[in-house]
Write a protein that holds these residues in place. Structure first.
Motif, PDB file in Angstrom:
ATOM      1  N   GLU A 115      98.687  33.879 -39.839  1.00 41.52           N
ATOM      2  CA  GLU A 115      98.925  32.443 -39.664  1.00 41.52           C
ATOM      3  C   GLU A 115      99.583  32.145 -38.321  1.00 41.52           C
ATOM      4  OE1 GLU A 115     101.154  31.473 -43.142  1.00 41.52           O
ATOM      5  OE2 GLU A 115      99.381  31.407 -44.449  1.00 41.52           O
ATOM      6  N   LYS A 116     100.538  32.956 -37.945  1.00 37.25           N
ATOM      7  CA  LYS A 116     101.221  32.758 -36.664  1.00 37.25           C
ATOM      8  C   LYS A 116     100.254  32.934 -35.503  1.00 37.25           C
ATOM      9  CE  LYS A 116     105.268  34.171 -33.969  1.00 37.25           C
ATOM     10  NZ  LYS A 116     106.440  35.085 -33.895  1.00 37.25           N
ATOM     11  N   HIS A 123      95.390  29.854 -30.766  1.00 34.02           N
ATOM     12  CA  HIS A 123      95.298  28.408 -31.003  1.00 34.02           C
ATOM     13  C   HIS A 123      94.160  27.785 -30.188  1.00 34.02           C
ATOM     14  CE1 HIS A 123      96.388  24.110 -30.820  1.00 34.02           C
ATOM     15  NE2 HIS A 123      96.944  24.319 -31.997  1.00 34.02           N
ATOM     16  N   LYS A 124      94.099  28.124 -28.914  1.00 35.81           N
ATOM     17  CA  LYS A 124      93.077  27.545 -28.026  1.00 35.81           C
ATOM     18  C   LYS A 124      91.677  28.028 -28.393  1.00 35.81           C
ATOM     19  CE  LYS A 124      91.822  27.125 -23.131  1.00 35.81           C
ATOM     20  NZ  LYS A 124      92.190  27.498 -21.734  1.00 35.81           N
ATOM     21  N   GLN A 125      91.556  29.306 -28.765  1.00 33.18           N
ATOM     22  CA  GLN A 125      90.243  29.886 -29.046  1.00 33.18           C
ATOM     23  C   GLN A 125      89.711  29.510 -30.436  1.00 33.18           C
ATOM     24  OE1 GLN A 125      92.983  31.453 -27.977  1.00 33.18           O
ATOM     25  NE2 GLN A 125      92.501  33.268 -26.747  1.00 33.18           N
ATOM     26  N   LEU A 126      90.613  29.314 -31.406  1.00 33.60           N
ATOM     27  CA  LEU A 126      90.172  29.114 -32.782  1.00 33.60           C
ATOM     28  C   LEU A 126      90.495  27.728 -33.341  1.00 33.60           C
ATOM     29  CD1 LEU A 126      91.152  32.579 -34.315  1.00 33.60           C
ATOM     30  CD2 LEU A 126      88.911  31.851 -33.493  1.00 33.60           C
ATOM     31  N   LYS A 161      91.649  29.946 -43.577  1.00 33.21           N
ATOM     32  CA  LYS A 161      92.974  29.860 -42.948  1.00 33.21           C
ATOM     33  C   LYS A 161      93.060  28.657 -42.009  1.00 33.21           C
ATOM     34  CE  LYS A 161      95.815  31.999 -43.703  1.00 33.21           C
ATOM     35  NZ  LYS A 161      96.741  31.824 -44.841  1.00 33.21           N
ATOM     36  N   LEU A 162      91.979  28.338 -41.308  1.00 29.01           N
ATOM     37  CA  LEU A 162      91.979  27.180 -40.414  1.00 29.01           C
ATOM     38  C   LEU A 162      92.064  25.874 -41.213  1.00 29.01           C
ATOM     39  CD1 LEU A 162      89.301  28.356 -37.827  1.00 29.01           C
ATOM     40  CD2 LEU A 162      91.738  28.020 -37.378  1.00 29.01           C
ATOM     41  N   TRP A 301      90.545  37.874 -33.332  1.00 26.12           N
ATOM     42  CA  TRP A 301      91.576  37.509 -34.319  1.00 26.12           C
ATOM     43  C   TRP A 301      91.622  38.530 -35.450  1.00 26.12           C
ATOM     44  CZ3 TRP A 301      90.813  36.062 -39.537  1.00 26.12           C
ATOM     45  CH2 TRP A 301      91.946  35.587 -40.197  1.00 26.12           C
ATOM     46  N   ARG A 302      90.453  38.915 -35.936  1.00 26.28           N
ATOM     47  CA  ARG A 302      90.382  39.909 -37.007  1.00 26.28           C
ATOM     48  C   ARG A 302      91.023  41.231 -36.591  1.00 26.28           C
ATOM     49  NH1 ARG A 302      84.703  42.532 -37.532  1.00 26.28           N
ATOM     50  NH2 ARG A 302      85.585  43.536 -35.682  1.00 26.28           N
TER      51      ARG A 302
END
Length: 382
Positions: A115-116, A123-126, A161-162, A301-302
């Motif tokens: 989450e963090k 934040h910018k990419q996803l 999660k998003l 991210w994964r």
């Protein structure tokens, strides 16, 4: 071939054995056990296997596939391995993943890190492209009840999660139901989905169907039929639960690959739409909130969060990589993905050009087109 568990393997000195992944390229792209050597099954079973012959003869060989079935069924391996101790890893890659998801304290830490990373590092990419797609295409509206459809793969898990993150912002009031359909998963795959959902703090609702058994005997395009049936079941269950939308995890790369495959294999120009009205379930819509999110960023991210997800949970094959409702095989999609990568070497804008091409259609230069099922020819107005 004798089986060995993860726990037993961990007791061996690491330099005493070689871990060999026999899965296909598509599955391996989703992740491997650290330190493993990739030797596809067809290469492994050839008369001569160079990679196998290069492994020191005093090392034991431990083979693994997706769930342990393929390696367990291997009766003979080429001459490069016949004089060695050979083992099949119980549970395969899925078993390895699940072995790291049993610690409750580790699960809490994994959830917080995931989450963090969405809030900060990615934040910018996803989150930004996710929120942009939701705004630009009006995917989330006041009073919506959205069924977030989770297949168990990286895309749908990130989408969940998003959705949780955007709901925290409280700019629009809407409800979420995290919906998982079990079409006949084997026990290992179902437990992996449940374990990942628990580790990421996603409260899933599971319902069952017999789709896998239904398509098991279909020879022509079983993946196409399976995908269509799964969508129908998802619509039906979501509507039963009071939802007015279902959300699927198709991303930007799926969109551009679909556009190109339509031309190359389907002789048509069309795209994967960001949202659709259901034709069979009145009042229901399908939305794709990952529409502007790049697959490479999902993978980053994964991997950053050391997460491992399912790619295909099909119960009658361990080599199916991705099922697509457009009827194309995983090999065609992989071929298209590689073609785009090659084109990008010469033209760094090729991906965005493919995406933007369906936003810049000039009907004055199109010979024929369809509108609501009606075919129009340029000669009609010439």
């Amino acid at each position: 071939m004798n089986e060995i568990t993860i726990e037993e393997l961990n007791k061996w000195p690491r330099d005493s054995y070689e871990l060999i992944d026999i899965r296909d390229e598509g599955l391996v792209a989703y992740g491997m056990i650290p330190g493993a050597l990739h030797i596809p099954e067809e290469e492994l079973m050839a008369d001569e296997c160079l990679k196998l012959s290069e492994i020191p003869v005093d090392k034991k060989l431990v083979f693994y596939c997706e769930i342990g079935r393929r390696t367990r069924e291997i009766e003979s391996i080429n001459q490069g391995a016949c004089q060695r101790e050979c083992y099949s890893l119980e549970g395969g890659y899925v078993g390895y993943i699940r072995s790291g998801l049993s610690d409750d304290s580790a699960q809490k830490e994994k959830q917080e890190k995931a989450e963090k990373s969405i809030q900060k590092k990615f934040h910018k990419q996803l989150f930004s492209p996710f929120a942009k797609a939701c705004k630009n295409y009006q995917l989330i509206e006041e009073g919506d009840h959205i069924a977030v459809c989770i297949s168990g793969g990286k895309d749908s898990m990130l989408m969940a999660k998003l959705f949780q993150e955007i709901q925290r912002h409280r700019k629009v009031n809407f409800e979420l139901t995290f919906l998982v359909m079990d079409p006949g998963y084997n026990e290992a795959n179902r437990k992996l989905i449940e374990s990942n959902a628990k580790a990421l703090g996603i409260p899933i609702t599971i319902f069952e169907s017999d789709i896998f058994d239904t398509v098991d005997t279909i020879e022509k395009s079983p993946c196409y039929l399976c995908a269509r049936m799964r969508r129908g079941y998802l619509y039906s269950k979501a509507q039963e639960l009071g939802c007015n939308k279902i959300a699927l995890g198709h991303h930007y790369d799926d969109v551009i690959e679909t556009i190109l495959m339509g031309m190359l294999y389907g002789a048509q120009i069309q795209t994967m739409m960001p949202k659709l009205h259901s034709t069979n379930f009145e009042g229901m819509e399908l939305i794709r909130p990952l529409y502007l999110v790049r697959e490479s960023d999902i993978i980053d991210w994964r991997d950053y969060n050391e997460l491992h997800f399912l790619q295909c949970a099909c119960h009658f094959t361990d080599t199916c990589t991705t099922c697509h409702e457009d009827g194309t095989t995983s090999s065609k999609r992989l071929e298209t993905k590689k073609l785009i990568a090659e084109l990008k070497k010469e033209n760094p804008y090729v991906e965005s050009n493919i995406f933007n091409s369906v936003e810049n259609v000039n009907l004055d230069t199109v010979i024929c087109y369809k509108k609501k099922g009606v075919r129009h020819n340029f000669l009609d107005e010439y």
